[in-house]
Design a protein around this motif. Structure first.
Motif, PDB file in Angstrom:
ATOM      1  N   PRO A 112       0.822  -1.222   0.000  1.00 17.30           N
ATOM      2  CA  PRO A 112       0.000   0.000   0.000  1.00 17.30           C
ATOM      3  C   PRO A 112       0.853   1.268   0.000  1.00 17.30           C
ATOM      4  N   LYS A 113       1.992   1.240   0.700  1.00 16.22           N
ATOM      5  CA  LYS A 113       2.859   2.420   0.751  1.00 16.22           C
ATOM      6  C   LYS A 113       3.470   2.716  -0.613  1.00 16.22           C
ATOM      7  N   ILE A 114       3.941   1.665  -1.285  1.00 14.15           N
ATOM      8  CA  ILE A 114       4.542   1.853  -2.615  1.00 14.15           C
ATOM      9  C   ILE A 114       3.485   2.328  -3.604  1.00 14.15           C
ATOM     10  N   VAL A 115       2.293   1.744  -3.544  1.00 14.79           N
ATOM     11  CA  VAL A 115       1.204   2.155  -4.437  1.00 14.79           C
ATOM     12  C   VAL A 115       0.866   3.626  -4.217  1.00 14.79           C
ATOM     13  N   ALA A 116       0.797   4.043  -2.948  1.00 14.37           N
ATOM     14  CA  ALA A 116       0.479   5.442  -2.633  1.00 14.37           C
ATOM     15  C   ALA A 116       1.560   6.381  -3.152  1.00 14.37           C
ATOM     16  N   ILE A 117       2.817   5.980  -3.000  1.00 16.98           N
ATOM     17  CA  ILE A 117       3.941   6.805  -3.476  1.00 16.98           C
ATOM     18  C   ILE A 117       3.894   6.940  -4.994  1.00 16.98           C
ATOM     19  N   VAL A 118       3.653   5.819  -5.685  1.00  8.23           N
ATOM     20  CA  VAL A 118       3.594   5.836  -7.151  1.00  8.23           C
ATOM     21  C   VAL A 118       2.432   6.700  -7.627  1.00  8.23           C
ATOM     22  N   ARG A 119       1.295   6.632  -6.932  1.00  9.51           N
ATOM     23  CA  ARG A 119       0.152   7.484  -7.286  1.00  9.51           C
ATOM     24  C   ARG A 119       0.539   8.961  -7.188  1.00  9.51           C
ATOM     25  N   CYS A 120       1.211   9.320  -6.107  1.00  2.34           N
ATOM     26  CA  CYS A 120       1.598  10.726  -5.901  1.00  2.34           C
ATOM     27  C   CYS A 120       2.562  11.194  -6.974  1.00  2.34           C
ATOM     28  N   PHE A 121       3.577  10.384  -7.268  1.00  4.97           N
ATOM     29  CA  PHE A 121       4.546  10.757  -8.292  1.00  4.97           C
ATOM     30  C   PHE A 121       3.890  10.807  -9.671  1.00  4.97           C
ATOM     31  N   SER A 122       3.004   9.843  -9.951  1.00  2.92           N
ATOM     32  CA  SER A 122       2.318   9.824 -11.245  1.00  2.92           C
ATOM     33  C   SER A 122       1.496  11.088 -11.435  1.00  2.92           C
ATOM     34  N   LEU A 123       0.782  11.490 -10.396  1.00  2.00           N
ATOM     35  CA  LEU A 123      -0.032  12.703 -10.484  1.00  2.00           C
ATOM     36  C   LEU A 123       0.841  13.933 -10.646  1.00  2.00           C
ATOM     37  N   PHE A 124       1.916  14.023  -9.876  1.00  2.00           N
ATOM     38  CA  PHE A 124       2.806  15.184  -9.924  1.00  2.00           C
ATOM     39  C   PHE A 124       3.408  15.364 -11.318  1.00  2.00           C
ATOM     40  N   PHE A 125       4.010  14.317 -11.848  1.00  2.00           N
ATOM     41  CA  PHE A 125       4.674  14.427 -13.159  1.00  2.00           C
ATOM     42  C   PHE A 125       3.662  14.547 -14.300  1.00  2.00           C
ATOM     43  N   SER A 126       2.515  13.893 -14.147  1.00  2.00           N
ATOM     44  CA  SER A 126       1.503  13.972 -15.201  1.00  2.00           C
ATOM     45  C   SER A 126       0.884  15.359 -15.291  1.00  2.00           C
ATOM     46  N   LYS A 127       0.763  16.043 -14.160  1.00  2.00           N
ATOM     47  CA  LYS A 127       0.273  17.423 -14.166  1.00  2.00           C
ATOM     48  C   LYS A 127       1.265  18.341 -14.872  1.00  2.00           C
ATOM     49  N   ILE A 128       2.543  18.116 -14.649  1.00  2.00           N
ATOM     50  CA  ILE A 128       3.579  18.977 -15.220  1.00  2.00           C
ATOM     51  C   ILE A 128       3.755  18.726 -16.715  1.00  2.00           C
ATOM     52  N   PHE A 129       3.935  17.448 -17.091  1.00  2.00           N
ATOM     53  CA  PHE A 129       4.297  17.124 -18.473  1.00  2.00           C
ATOM     54  C   PHE A 129       3.098  16.921 -19.399  1.00  2.00           C
ATOM     55  N   TRP A 130       1.974  16.477 -18.839  1.00  2.00           N
ATOM     56  CA  TRP A 130       0.844  16.137 -19.715  1.00  2.00           C
ATOM     57  C   TRP A 130      -0.449  16.832 -19.306  1.00  2.00           C
TER      58      TRP A 130
END
Length: 217
Positions: free
Chosen positions: A13-31
């Protein structure tokens, strides 16, 4: 492969939560990612759920999964589990291996049914592979419908709009752009009483699923 086979059913659950946060952060910036109609996501569902979407990029599971807080599972190429770090990460994110060798598809379907019957949420991409840059849908396979009927679970259709311009099969590397993730109302299924009508029902529901996903492209 042994470690992956033993551990892939237990995502972190911790890794999934971290990946969700990073995915949202980078996706907002680049896409400049946007999520539309998230109210259609059944966050408190008590049984299994299939998430079915078009497949323009490698990033689709990450983009779609940002807004889905359920216990997610997805299929991944079995040889990827042999790659250092990648295999372990896939396991921690809830992936299970699919072999491209003969019989691999049947094993994957059996594992998918186990996942759904345990109340998990499973990603299924009916096209089976990434789209080309023209954005046209590839032929939809009926696996998602068959799984939904066999496991008695609904399907959440999702449209990934704009992904074909970012990282389709024609692109070696991802590009900048804008992507929208559109969540449609879930589809419930009921098996026909007459087995002779089952195949026709599956085909009709598959066409309906394709129509829904294509409606927002």
């Amino acid at each position: 492969m042994k470690d992956s086979q033993e551990n892939y059913r237990k995502p972190s659950p911790k890794i999934v939560a971290i990946v969700r946060c990073f995915s949202l952060f980078f996706s907002k910036i680049f896409w400049r990612i946007e999520f539309l109609h998230t109210e259609n996501i059944p966050q408190d569902i008590k049984k299994g759920l299939i998430v079915s979407a078009n497949h323009p990029t490698y990033l689709d599971p990450f983009w779609i999964g940002i807004s889905i807080k359920n216990d997610l599972r997805f299929m991944a190429w079995d040889e990827a589990f042999e790659i250092f770090f990648i295999g372990r990460l896939l396991s921690l994110l809830g992936a299970f291996p699919v072999s491209l060798e003969r019989g691999g598809t049947i094993k994957a379907l059996k594992e998918s049914l186990k996942v759904l019957r345990k109340g998990k949420t499973l990603f299924v991409f009916p096209e089976g592979e990434r789209e080309f840059a023209d954005g046209k849908l590839l032929p939809f396979k009926t696996g998602a419908i068959r799984l939904a009927l066999e496991a008695n679970v609904p399907i959440l259709p999702v449209t990934v709009r704009g992904g074909n311009k970012i990282w389709s099969r024609d692109h070696y590397f991802p590009r900048l752009g804008k992507v929208q993730i559109i969540y449609h109302p879930i589809i419930e299924f009921s098996k026909p009483d007459n087995k002779e009508n089952l195949q026709a029902y599956i085909e009709d529901m598959n066409k309906n699923l394709e129509k829904i996903i294509a409606s927002e492209m």
